[in-house]
Design an enzyme around this catalytic site. Structure first.
Site, PDB file in Angstrom:
ATOM      1  CB  ALA A   1     -26.300 -70.186   7.508  1.00  0.00           C
ATOM      2  CE  LYS A   2     -22.177 -77.119   9.507  1.00  0.00           C
ATOM      3  NZ  LYS A   2     -22.401 -78.084   8.410  1.00  0.00           N
TER       4      LYS A   2
END
Ligand code: NAD
Length: 447
Positions: A131-132
């Site tokens: 994720a980011k």
């Protein structure tokens, strides 16, 4: 009747047809960071004959969250900010990835970085997905109080889209342990009883006294140095006596520099947002950190080095260059200027596609970020484990576990390179894709 999810229950053949990128309507601009990253991953997936269903799944994130939220400024006015969280894949475990506060944070950028997190966790065999996220903001324009209110409001807007069993943010450019402490405290205040007093595992990279891990601050630089231990010998280099330059002197760049200097390597040039400096006799990496800390994070003006321009920085002859600033900084021109034998990527995707091709044409070895900077997420994983088990590990334990994981990941990359006869980046992505494919073949695709 139980359903059997054998590998054979998933379509393995790739029918002739439009490319995955065409089918999904990707931006045709080759310099679009998301396209660049997806092209590299899908190329690696092709080489290990990953089935088309998996290529389609990996080519887009599972969830893309975009949030607009107001923050009260010190003068009483309100500003509206834009925040993102992209959850790419959670087949291997909860989503995991950094939060960036920077003016250029945008959706495709965050998507690319989330995909890279999926690759890193898979290559390192961590039980985590990718994720980011981040906020489009210039933190230099905010007071500490405004930064705290921005962080808390963003965290509350994310709500249960993050959580210790679901999605675990960490620091990135523009965020640090203080920001992670605010995120954890906010989450613990707004969430249910289950997480009210033990929910700080919701983020990693926290201050030590609030559930942070020994060794987390230096982890990405430390992991890079362990990766160099594995890969330098085959380039005919060793840390002791080697010269190196660094782009970006923040967390990753300054720790990599200090740890390499401690092994006898000589730092001769540094470029950051404030300018570039050079000293062929060596720059004291530790003293430079002290200087930058008292000069708004910048290296410009450091007294024991000469000020140089950007082109002179890139043309400085060194054995190794470590880009540790932002993505796509090294374009074709700068790749042509670089006078180094090898690049160890501290930053994710520090080259443009043309820059990458130019480095390859010139025979500069590229040690890829997916291996070189996975130390950060690895020690984040250790922090998350410590929080969940109410443990505190000494730094020796953190370092030795990190060294083992980087060593094993390096071995996977080397083996894949031998098998496919490809460069290290492709080999690293291929090994990661194989890992994910294996888990999909066990789990199947719901329903
Ligand atoms: P940081 O904010 O601590 O440091 C960033 C550095 O980049 C600063 O020195 C800044 O001056 C420099 N910089 C910014 N714009 C620049 C420009 N245009 N030209 C030259 N220098 C510029 O960030 P960080 O945490 O050290 O992260 C650096 C890179 O490493 C990022 O790409 C990040 O995604 C990646 N990374 C970080 C971690 C981590 O644990 N912090 C983990 C994996 C990857």
């Amino acid at each position: 009747m139980p359903v059997s999810y054998s590998p054979l229950s998933l379509p393995n053949s790739r029918p002739a047809g439009p490319s995955v990128l065409d089918e999904l309507g990707f931006d045709p601009d080759p310099n679009n960071l998301y396209r660049q990253t997806a092209v590299q991953v899908l190329d690696a997936a092709d080489r290990v004959e990953a089935p088309r269903y998996l290529q389609l799944i990996l080519a887009q994130p599972k969830n893309e969250l975009m949030i607009h939220f107001p923050v009260r400024m010190d003068d009483g006015s309100y500003k509206l900010f834009k925040g993102y969280r992209v959850q790419h894949n959670n087949t291997l475990g909860p989503y995991k990835g950094g939060m960036r506060f920077h003016p250029h944070v945008g959706l495709d950028h965050v998507k690319a970085l989330a995909l890279l997190m999926t690759m890193k966790c898979a290559l390192a065999h961590l039980p985590l997905g990718g994720a980011k996220g981040g906020v489009q903001v210039n933190t230099r324009e905010l007071s500490p109080g405004e930064q705290m209110r921005l962080t808390r409001r963003f965290t509350s807007a994310l709500g249960d889209n993050i959580g210790p069993e679901h999605d675990i943010p960490a620091p990135d450019v523009g965020t640090n342990a203080t920001v992670m402490g605010w995120m954890a405290d906010t989450y613990m205040n707004i969430t249910g009883r289950a997480h009210r007093s033990s929910g700080n595992a919701v983020v990693t990279g926290k201050p030590l006294d609030f559930g942070g891990s020994q060794g987390r601050e230096k982890a990405t630089g430390q992991g890079l140095v362990y990766a160099l231990d594995e890969l330098l010998p085959e380039l005919g280099l060793e840390a002791a006596g080697m010269t190196f330059s660094v782009i970006g002197y923040g967390n990753v760049g300054s720790w990599a520099a200090r740890l390499l200097a401690a092994r006898g390597a000589k730092l001769t040039a540094v470029l950051d947002q404030s300018g570039a400096i050079r000293n062929p006799n060596g720059i004291d990496a530790e003293a430079l950190v002290g200087y930058a800390n008292s000069h708004n994070g910048g290296v410009s003006g450091y007294p024991d080095a000469e000020k140089i321009d950007e082109e002179s920085f890139y043309r400085t002859e060194v054995d190794l260059c470590i880009p540790a600033a932002l993505e796509q900084m090294i374009d074709k021109t700068k790749a042509g200027w670089l006078a180094c034998k090898a690049i160890a990527e501290g930053a994710n995707a520090p080259t443009t596609p043309e820059g990458d091709a130019e480095l390859s044409r010139r025979g500069v070895a590229v040690l890829p970020a997916v291996l070189c900077n996975c130390g950060g997420v690895t020690v984040s994983y250790f922090e998350w484990m410590q929080n969940r088990q109410a443990e505190t590990w000494p730094v020796d334990r953190v370092d030795s576990q990190l060294r083992r994981i980087i060593g094993e990941a390096s071995q996977r990359v080397r083996q894949m390179r031998e098998k496919l006869g490809c460069d290290l980046r492709t080999a690293a992505f291929a090994a990661a894709v194989e890992r994910i494919e294996h888990v999909y073949s066990i789990r199947g695709v719901f329903p």
